[in-house]
Design a protein around this motif. Structure first.
Motif: not given
Length: 288
Positions: A28-55
């Motif tokens: 049904m295409g009944d799903a959501i997704y997020e993409v988080t960038c990794v640089l230097d082995g660390m997470l970029l802008d993670y709080p924004g992606h986590a918040a948008r996922l929950r929204r």
């Protein structure tokens, strides 16, 4: 080497991770997704992606099976298990496995949560040096583009239509205004130096990188207007660019064949890309 992926609480080699054919993401295409960038082995802008996922989950009544701490830990762990220094983490959450039905399954159905990595040198992007061309394509997507769903067929079709016209990507438009790119936010810089970006609504995704760029621009004294702009405004712009999680800021130098500015990446676009990389790199989340 096989990647290690996350599937419903398990860490598995990618060839051992299986999802049911009755999963509603598949049927049904009944799903959501997020993409988080990794640089230097660390997470970029993670709080924004986590918040948008929950929204997104809340808008569709989906249950995210991990709390905030566990979700962050899973992101760090998948980076560590795959030894990834640069690239992206893809996360997908579906309503789970159920008999095919247009009605949602009963409450309590277990969701399906998947994560995998894609290695990529996010800092080396030839398009950032040369700029890209875009073609204007009608926006025929569903009306809730503010929810980051896996309904990506039409954006794929739009991108392929743009490529058939000799362009690199598509800018979508409806009712006389640009909405966004096929998988990014669209921006222009007017002759007066004002940065114009479409205001948030159901018509477009609330881009995490978009938010960061508008904040950086305002902090550096750039006038910012959040409003819809027309294709004619875009073609007459001094600069144009797109923003997204793994491409950061990429200049647009041609729109429907019309040269933007002098046909090379603009000064403000280049500065915003440099500032974004520097500030996000400095604030990236390392494992605790």
């Amino acid at each position: 080497m096989s990647r290690i992926v996350y599937l419903n609480g398990q860490w598995l080699p990618e060839d051992e991770a299986k999802v049911s054919i009755f999963d509603r993401a598949f049927l049904m295409g009944d799903a959501i997704y997020e993409v988080t960038c990794v640089l230097d082995g660390m997470l970029l802008d993670y709080p924004g992606h986590a918040a948008r996922l929950r929204r997104s989950a809340a808008e569709l009544g989906l249950t995210l099976p991990l709390d905030d701490d566990a979700l962050l830990a899973a992101h760090h762990e998948i980076v560590a298990r795959n030894g990834m220094e640069s690239g992206m983490i893809y996360l997908q959450l579906s309503r789970g496995v159920a008999e095919r039905d247009f009605a949602y399954p009963p409450a309590g159905t277990e969701p399906t949560l998947v994560m995998f990595t894609q290695a990529k040198d996010v800092l080396v992007n030839p398009a950032a040096e040369t700029g890209i061309s875009v073609a204007l394509v009608p926006d025929l997507r569903w009306g809730r583009r503010d929810i980051k769903t896996v309904q990506l067929l039409y954006p794929s079709m739009a991108k392929m239509e743009a490529k058939a016209q000799g362009a690199d990507d598509a800018w979508l438009h409806e009712d006389g205004f640009v909405t966004e790119a096929s998988a990014a936010t669209a921006h222009i810089v007017t002759a007066a130096g004002t940065l114009v970006t479409r205001d948030l609504s159901h018509a477009l995704l609330p881009g995490v990188t978009r938010s960061a760029i508008l904040d950086l621009a305002a902090r550096h004294g750039v006038t910012v207007e959040e409003r819809a702009f027309t294709p004619d405004e875009a073609r007459a712009a001094r600069e144009a660019f797109i923003t997204s999680a793994t491409n950061f800021v990429v200049p647009v130098v041609r729109i429907d064949g019309a040269q933007i500015g002098d046909g090379t990446p603009g000064a403000l676009t280049r500065e915003l890309r440099a500032q974004y990389i520097a500030t996000r790199r400095a604030a990236a989340l390392a494992p605790a």
